[in-house]
Design a protein around this motif. Structure first.
Motif, PDB file in Angstrom:
ATOM      1  N   UNK A 217       0.829  -1.208   0.000  1.00 36.95           N
ATOM      2  CA  UNK A 217       0.000   0.000   0.000  1.00 36.95           C
ATOM      3  C   UNK A 217       0.861   1.254   0.000  1.00 36.95           C
ATOM      4  N   UNK A 218       1.839   1.288   0.879  1.00 31.52           N
ATOM      5  CA  UNK A 218       2.705   2.474   0.955  1.00 31.52           C
ATOM      6  C   UNK A 218       3.390   2.738  -0.377  1.00 31.52           C
ATOM      7  N   UNK A 219       3.930   1.687  -0.987  1.00 31.12           N
ATOM      8  CA  UNK A 219       4.601   1.866  -2.266  1.00 31.12           C
ATOM      9  C   UNK A 219       3.658   2.333  -3.362  1.00 31.12           C
ATOM     10  N   UNK A 220       2.441   1.766  -3.384  1.00 37.47           N
ATOM     11  CA  UNK A 220       1.472   2.140  -4.422  1.00 37.47           C
ATOM     12  C   UNK A 220       1.005   3.579  -4.248  1.00 37.47           C
ATOM     13  N   UNK A 221       0.744   3.968  -3.010  1.00 31.52           N
ATOM     14  CA  UNK A 221       0.269   5.327  -2.740  1.00 31.52           C
ATOM     15  C   UNK A 221       1.329   6.354  -3.121  1.00 31.52           C
ATOM     16  N   UNK A 222       2.563   6.091  -2.721  1.00 34.32           N
ATOM     17  CA  UNK A 222       3.634   7.050  -2.996  1.00 34.32           C
ATOM     18  C   UNK A 222       4.035   7.062  -4.469  1.00 34.32           C
ATOM     19  N   UNK A 223       3.611   6.030  -5.235  1.00 34.48           N
ATOM     20  CA  UNK A 223       3.951   5.990  -6.659  1.00 34.48           C
ATOM     21  C   UNK A 223       3.026   6.864  -7.506  1.00 34.48           C
ATOM     22  N   UNK A 224       1.907   7.287  -6.940  1.00 35.04           N
ATOM     23  CA  UNK A 224       0.970   8.133  -7.686  1.00 35.04           C
ATOM     24  C   UNK A 224       1.553   9.531  -7.825  1.00 35.04           C
ATOM     25  N   UNK A 225       1.541  10.041  -9.017  1.00 37.50           N
ATOM     26  CA  UNK A 225       2.108  11.362  -9.298  1.00 37.50           C
ATOM     27  C   UNK A 225       1.484  12.438  -8.413  1.00 37.50           C
TER      28      UNK A 225
END
Length: 218
Positions: free
Chosen positions: A108-116
């Motif tokens: 989740x953390x990685x996916x959230x922070x990957x959003x522009x």
């Protein structure tokens, strides 16, 4: 030693019952793990100092210990600490929830922070609050990017259920052991168990690839 197919056909109904329980444990555990992972993941990404550190301690504690130790602690040690008794099925589900939750938190953390960052800024520019921007803009995009990793975690959880043989859960591996104790056909039964696991994981992988293709974002 000759391979006796009759031993497989005779054991198949029992093995399929075990496979059904394996899937049930993995589904319930993963659903709970998603809830835990989302909370811990967002705490790691956007939480304050206390919530961030609390989530980090949980993640490192669970990822740093074997799942077999976790289920043994929940089933045997926890009842000695608090006045509660957990049955083998409940212990298995709770263990999958906690274990998968720690890994899903990092997903989740990685996916959230990957959003522009532009999406967040656009949401704020449209008058959305920071919380609504996360809920209606960031979270849906992040979830779509999480699907491949969540599918992989589900497959891992399905295979991890085999470790619950140590507390007597009648999942697929346990049922295979019970059948062997009766007919002494280890080669045939373990082959059947392995093939059932393989069919489940291949079917799940194919389904998730189809879902991923439909929801893929750039």
């Amino acid at each position: 030693m000759t391979f006796q197919w009759d031993a497989i056909w005779g054991a198949l109904p029992v093995l399929l019952e075990g496979a059904k329980l394996t899937l049930w444990i993995s589904i319930l555990g993963l659903l709970g793990g998603v809830v835990i992972g989302l909370v811990a993941g967002f705490a790691r990404a956007y939480g304050g100092f206390f919530s961030n550190r609390l989530a980090l301690v949980f993640i490192e504690l669970i990822r740093g210990t074997p799942i077999m130790v976790q289920v043994m602690f929940i089933y045997f040690a926890l009842p000695l600490m608090v006045p509660v008794r957990i049955d083998p099925f409940g212990a298995a589900v709770v263990t999958i929830m906690i274990n998968s939750g720690a890994y899903i938190a990092e997903i989740t953390r990685g996916a959230v922070l990957s959003i522009n960052r532009g999406f967040r800024e656009a949401g704020l520019a449209l008058g959305l609050s920071g919380r609504d921007t996360l809920r209606y803009v960031i979270a849906p995009l992040a979830f779509r990017r999480m699907i491949p990793a969540l599918g992989n975690q589900w497959i891992v959880s399905i295979k991890d259920t085999s470790l619950f043989i140590v507390i007597g859960v009648a999942e697929l591996t346990r049922q295979g052991q019970e059948v062997i104790a009766g007919n002494f056909r280890a080669m045939e039964v373990w082959t059947a168990v392995a093939v059932i696991y393989l069919i489940i994981t291949l079917a799940l992988s194919y389904t998730l690839r189809r879902i991923e293709g439909r929801l893929k974002i750039l």
